[in-house]
Scaffold this active site. Structure first.
Site, PDB file in Angstrom:
ATOM      1  N   GLU A 117      42.677  54.952  44.453  1.00 57.17           N
ATOM      2  CA  GLU A 117      43.488  53.881  44.607  1.00 57.17           C
ATOM      3  C   GLU A 117      44.895  54.551  45.089  1.00 57.17           C
ATOM      4  O   GLU A 117      45.603  54.846  44.444  1.00 57.17           O
ATOM      5  CB  GLU A 117      43.879  53.284  43.417  1.00 57.17           C
ATOM      6  CG  GLU A 117      44.231  51.759  43.453  1.00 57.17           C
ATOM      7  CD  GLU A 117      46.059  52.220  43.511  1.00 57.17           C
ATOM      8  OE1 GLU A 117      46.823  52.035  44.151  1.00 57.17           O
ATOM      9  OE2 GLU A 117      46.390  52.272  42.183  1.00 57.17           O
ATOM     10  N   ASP A 146      45.162  42.912  41.475  1.00 53.64           N
ATOM     11  CA  ASP A 146      46.570  43.066  41.205  1.00 53.64           C
ATOM     12  C   ASP A 146      47.281  42.161  42.298  1.00 53.64           C
ATOM     13  O   ASP A 146      48.484  41.498  42.380  1.00 53.64           O
ATOM     14  CB  ASP A 146      47.029  44.153  41.312  1.00 53.64           C
ATOM     15  CG  ASP A 146      47.136  45.007  40.113  1.00 53.64           C
ATOM     16  OD1 ASP A 146      46.986  44.158  38.949  1.00 53.64           O
ATOM     17  OD2 ASP A 146      46.859  46.206  40.118  1.00 53.64           O
ATOM     18  N   ASP A 157      42.311  54.573  39.133  1.00 53.61           N
ATOM     19  CA  ASP A 157      43.585  53.887  39.499  1.00 53.61           C
ATOM     20  C   ASP A 157      44.606  54.849  39.666  1.00 53.61           C
ATOM     21  O   ASP A 157      44.660  55.745  39.118  1.00 53.61           O
ATOM     22  CB  ASP A 157      43.703  52.666  38.588  1.00 53.61           C
ATOM     23  CG  ASP A 157      44.786  51.825  38.530  1.00 53.61           C
ATOM     24  OD1 ASP A 157      44.734  51.100  39.563  1.00 53.61           O
ATOM     25  OD2 ASP A 157      45.672  51.631  37.766  1.00 53.61           O
TER      26      ASP A 157
END
Length: 517
Positions: A338, A395, A291
């Site tokens: 990401e 998200d 992430d």
């Protein structure tokens, strides 16, 4: 090789016991994926959740989430009696996780299993504790101390414990020995079930993609045990904290509150802390998504105590040197970066230097509110092979939720570009958009396969409450749904050729592609 994946948090699986676990429903979901021709199961971080219930704010970057331990599997091997957990109220809603109820009741039940594990399998428990001692000793003591301090953050403990004075640590280990052993045993229970699930998935031809948060929580065993790896002052308080500037998710930016890494010290130590952390994750997963990858190029530092992220500034990260050290230490690794958010030429260069696939999010292609989105790079025709395509991530809203709530000009363009209609199902049309792309891996949320709206959204950034709670209802992964999904993946060559031939021979004819059919 072109592949398809489904993003489904383990917590979102059905279960009578309040939350999805690593038990029968997880194995059943793996069977569904295999039958549907899906070869990658993407999960969210499987670490313990702390305040706010986010898997991206954990008490440990190494430990497993006790809530994911399956109680029925423990009972099947004699570590629990069903009467010890079946009569409790685990949740008031079948499609929502009640973290408060779990916190109140789960650990008493696990204590019964932990005692029996220590009695029936002492050698296994002892071997596990020895193998994982590098992180487990600190984590178990950290959790025991948190209990002794009423759950308070470690940076409010007495100075001797905050600063880890050896005499005080030894005293705490002796006084809290029973609770330390409990937390060690819980981790043994977790990882024996995780390894069993990994073997089940591997046998079914399913690769598990894990998720590694970039930052760690301030209130964690990681920061308490290794404060030198973070930007803290002499009183062990963060000098600056993590977040992101204003973007499409928030007009005032986001303050995450995590401590920042002491990159100069990490560099001097050959990035050993990061190499250990990533190596551990690669023991758990076949593919690892990292992430906030752009943080390795540069990271946003916000003054501690700031009300918004507006006063933050960008600072330089370690760049490719960290990944050169990682590759030297462990060889080639299967990592997905990401790379969403505010991207600069140097971030793109870092992605090229590592060779890791980045991420493409279809919903961003039509989002005119975000200057970084709404451009050609997020349209399916522009996706490079070395990328992972998404309709939306955890998200983002679900496909149908986005179509219902995004600005009308954005959704109008999406409907025209993708030729969406009710006969096929607009959500399925959006999934078709990424399945048809050149990306080697295309991942869809299970909520989109189920044609669910915003009620099934996993997380809304910059909001408190209501996140991380969605759960699928029993029977969600039906054989007819698997057949429909498999046909689509076959059409777009996301099932290996040998599997596709088997599917065609077994089905005899193409499965219908519309809801009416």
């Amino acid at each position: 090789m072109r592949r398809a994946g489904i993003l489904m948090p383990i917590t979102a699986l059905p279960s009578p016991w309040g939350v999805g676990t690593m038990g029968a429903e997880a194995r059943s979901f793996i069977d569904f994926l295999a039958e549907a021709g899906v070869s990658v199961w993407q999960v969210l971080p499987i670490v313990p959740t702390s305040y706010g219930d986010s898997p991206y704010q954990s008490f440990s970057t190494y430990a497993g989430n006790p809530y994911l331990i399956d109680l029925d599997d423990l009972a099947a091997e004699g570590l629990l009696d069903r009467t010890e957990y079946a009569g409790r109220t685990w949740s008031s809603q079948a499609d929502r996780v009640d973290y408060g109820a779990l916190y109140e009741a789960r650990f008493d039940v696990l204590a019964c299993a932990a005692r029996r594990l220590a009695s029936a399998h002492p050698d296994e428990l002892r071997a596990f504790c020895k193998r994982e001692a590098s992180w487990l000793d600190d984590y178990a003591l950290f959790m025991a101390l948190k209990e002794a301090h009423g759950g308070a953050s470690w940076n409010t403990w007495e100075a001797a414990l905050r600063h880890r004075q050896p005499v005080e640590l030894a005293r705490a280990r002796m006084e809290l020995a029973d609770r330390v052993r409990f937390w060690q045993a819980v981790q043994c229970l977790f990882f024996r079930q995780w390894e069993s699930l990994r073997i089940y998935a591997r046998t079914a031809g399913i690769r598990i993609m894990g998720d590694l948060p970039f930052y760690v929580a301030l209130d964690s065993a990681d920061v308490w045990a290794h404060p030198e790896q973070f930007q803290l002052d002499e009183e062990l308080r963060p000098t600056e904290i993590a977040g992101v500037p204003p973007d499409g998710f928030s007009a005032i930016g986001q303050i995450w509150g995590n401590p920042l890494f002491a990159w100069d010290r990490m560099k001097a130590e050959g990035y050993a802390w990061w190499i250990d952390r990533i190596s551990f994750q690669l023991r758990l997963y076949d593919i690892l998504r990292i992430d906030h990858f752009r943080g390795f190029d540069s990271y946003f530092a916000i003054p501690t105590g700031a009300a918004t992220a507006a006063g933050g500034r960008w600072r330089k990260g370690p760049g490719k040197a960290l990944f050169q050290a990682l590759r030297f230490a462990v060889g080639d690794v299967s990592i997905v970066a990401e790379d969403l958010g505010y991207l600069t030429p140097s971030v793109r260069q870092l992605l090229d230097d590592t060779g890791f696939p980045g991420m493409k999010v279809l919903e961003f292609a039509f989002d005119t509110r975000d200057s970084e989105a709404g451009d050609d790079t997020y349209l399916p025709f522009a996706y490079p092979e070395n990328s992972v395509a998404y309709v939306g991530t955890h998200d983002n809203d679900t496909a149908l939720g986005w179509l219902a709530n995004a600005p009308a000009p954005d959704t109008r363009t999406a409907r025209e570009y993708l030729r969406l209609d009710d006969r096929e199902g607009e959500g399925w049309g959006m999934m078709r958009g990424i399945w048809a792309s050149a990306s080697e891996l295309a991942v869809v949320q299970m909520q989109d396969v189920l044609e669910l709206g915003s009620e099934a959204r996993i997380n809304t950034p910059s909001t408190l409450g209501g996140n991380w709670t969605w759960r699928a209802r029993p029977g969600f992964a039906s054989r007819s749904l698997a057949a429909r999904l498999r046909h689509q993946l076959h059409l777009y060559h996301r099932i290996p050729a040998d599997e596709a031939r088997v599917a065609t021979a077994a089905n005899g004819a193409a499965e219908p592609t519309s809801k009416e059919d």
